[in-house]
Design an enzyme around this catalytic site. Sequence first.
Site, PDB file in Angstrom:
ATOM      1  N   SER A  62       0.813  -1.211   0.000  1.00 42.51           N
ATOM      2  CA  SER A  62       0.000   0.000   0.000  1.00 42.51           C
ATOM      3  C   SER A  62       0.854   1.272   0.000  1.00 42.51           C
ATOM      4  O   SER A  62       1.599   1.523  -0.932  1.00 42.51           O
ATOM      5  CB  SER A  62      -0.949  -0.042   1.200  1.00 42.51           C
ATOM      6  OG  SER A  62      -1.892   0.986   1.164  1.00 42.51           O
ATOM      7  N   ASP A 104      -0.952   1.348  -4.026  1.00 43.49           N
ATOM      8  CA  ASP A 104      -1.877   0.375  -4.622  1.00 43.49           C
ATOM      9  C   ASP A 104      -3.208   1.002  -5.009  1.00 43.49           C
ATOM     10  O   ASP A 104      -4.146   0.296  -5.363  1.00 43.49           O
ATOM     11  CB  ASP A 104      -2.094  -0.816  -3.683  1.00 43.49           C
ATOM     12  CG  ASP A 104      -2.815  -0.442  -2.396  1.00 43.49           C
ATOM     13  OD1 ASP A 104      -2.771   0.747  -2.006  1.00 43.49           O
ATOM     14  OD2 ASP A 104      -3.413  -1.336  -1.766  1.00 43.49           O
ATOM     15  N   ASP A 140      -5.696   2.431  -3.490  1.00 46.72           N
ATOM     16  CA  ASP A 140      -6.970   2.295  -2.785  1.00 46.72           C
ATOM     17  C   ASP A 140      -7.267   3.526  -1.936  1.00 46.72           C
ATOM     18  O   ASP A 140      -8.309   3.606  -1.291  1.00 46.72           O
ATOM     19  CB  ASP A 140      -7.020   1.014  -1.939  1.00 46.72           C
ATOM     20  CG  ASP A 140      -5.991   0.987  -0.814  1.00 46.72           C
ATOM     21  OD1 ASP A 140      -5.129   1.885  -0.756  1.00 46.72           O
ATOM     22  OD2 ASP A 140      -6.056   0.031  -0.005  1.00 46.72           O
ATOM     23  N   ASP A 181      -2.196   6.358  -3.487  1.00 50.77           N
ATOM     24  CA  ASP A 181      -1.047   5.705  -2.853  1.00 50.77           C
ATOM     25  C   ASP A 181      -0.578   4.563  -3.738  1.00 50.77           C
ATOM     26  O   ASP A 181      -1.046   4.397  -4.870  1.00 50.77           O
ATOM     27  CB  ASP A 181      -1.404   5.233  -1.445  1.00 50.77           C
ATOM     28  CG  ASP A 181      -2.484   4.159  -1.437  1.00 50.77           C
ATOM     29  OD1 ASP A 181      -3.291   4.121  -2.391  1.00 50.77           O
ATOM     30  OD2 ASP A 181      -2.540   3.355  -0.489  1.00 50.77           O
TER      31      ASP A 181
END
Length: 450
Positions: free
Chosen positions: A101, A243, A245, A241
């Site tokens: 992440s 990833d 999400d 960010d």
Amino acid sequence: MGRLFGTDGVRGIANEKLTCELALQIGRATAAVLSRHARRRPVFVIGMDTRVSCDMLAGAMCAGLCSMGADVYQLGVVPTPAVAYLVGKYKADAGVMISASHNSAEYNGIKIFSGDGFKLPDVIEDQIESIVLEGAPELEMKTGGDIGRASTKPNAVKDYIDHLKSTIPVSLEGMRFAVDCANGAASYTAKRLFTELGADVHVLFDEPDGVNINAGCGSTHMQALCDYVRENHLPLGIAFDGDADRCLCVNGAGEMVDGDFIMAVCALDMLRRGKLARKTVVGTIMTNMGFAKFCEENGIDFIPTKVGDRYVLEEMEMEGYCFGGEQSGHIIFRDFATTGDGQLTALQLLSLLKRENETLDSAASVMRRYPQTMINVRVSHDGKLAFYMDADIKQAIEESKARLAENGRVVVRVSGTEPLIRVMVEGIDEALIKELAQHIAGIVEKKLAK
């Protein structure tokens, strides 16, 4: 929290804590647990972000799954919410995302989604942990034609982008904005998504090299985007960010607009259009007091949960709510997704601004942010455990709460994804909250730091 799984899957430094051997074992255990009652060969999808360690860990995870007789669709580099969506579209039994992440490149992680696109419940994670750490029950590996096969899904990015585009009823033609892709998964999707919808988009940090993910960019490092928006006279900027999400924004003055403001803008719009189920928004204990005040002023119920989008989603599912999120930019539009999705959030916000012919600056004025100070204290693993029993820290927290009384609050918690104790103090008097936050953080550091 489990011994392997934290609030957002398994996470650690790649090749140190999170090794190929561990990923292989998790793959085997996951296949065993999730296919216990399957009547056919199980199918998994695997996606990843842009970290250099992703190929290694995805390969190990894939090998573990195949060794237990599962077939694997390899999605390549996609955002985490793409895995949550595509697991259903491709009729898979579960999905795996290799990502850490918002963390820096040396970290990586394994997130697992069930066949309906939700993160695994704790009880299933516990079963997987038991097999990996205790070897019980002993696994029976497949042989011959029962071994699983791996193949690719070359249209994964297109299928995900088409889904996102279907969630808004307008084009973005005439809109100008900047997008910070964090040198992460959005580098493979964002430019295509927004340009196909007609926007004039300035794309930043979309050249991943395996080690520059989240490095001085993205939703955890907003200064470069703030400067770019201001210097290029753009009406807004959007940051994801690693990833993708999370979604945070920048207004035309180059000032950050965090997840609480985004939720306020979207919640009010949904309320006015009759789309806010039960007139309720779910947030967390870290949600700014200003958001709670905004909800009160507009006839919206606000429900706080523990920190972590999984807990926000659990509350939403339990009570039938459709909207919630976190200050960090994890925002869940349950009508369209089963997890936080940065690009989906951006589209909902942009669509709203286009429909209402409004700027982000004016839209975000519906909420007033209370001053808030956050200090992260790096601690050892033992320090994270000792936090709950330390009398001096407890005393400092209680004394600070007494000084704030009704004019603020104190939240001190253990991070579920990093070796940190997070100290947050919020209230009306900015000087006082900074003093109290520094006082508590100083005691935490003295007692628990590495």
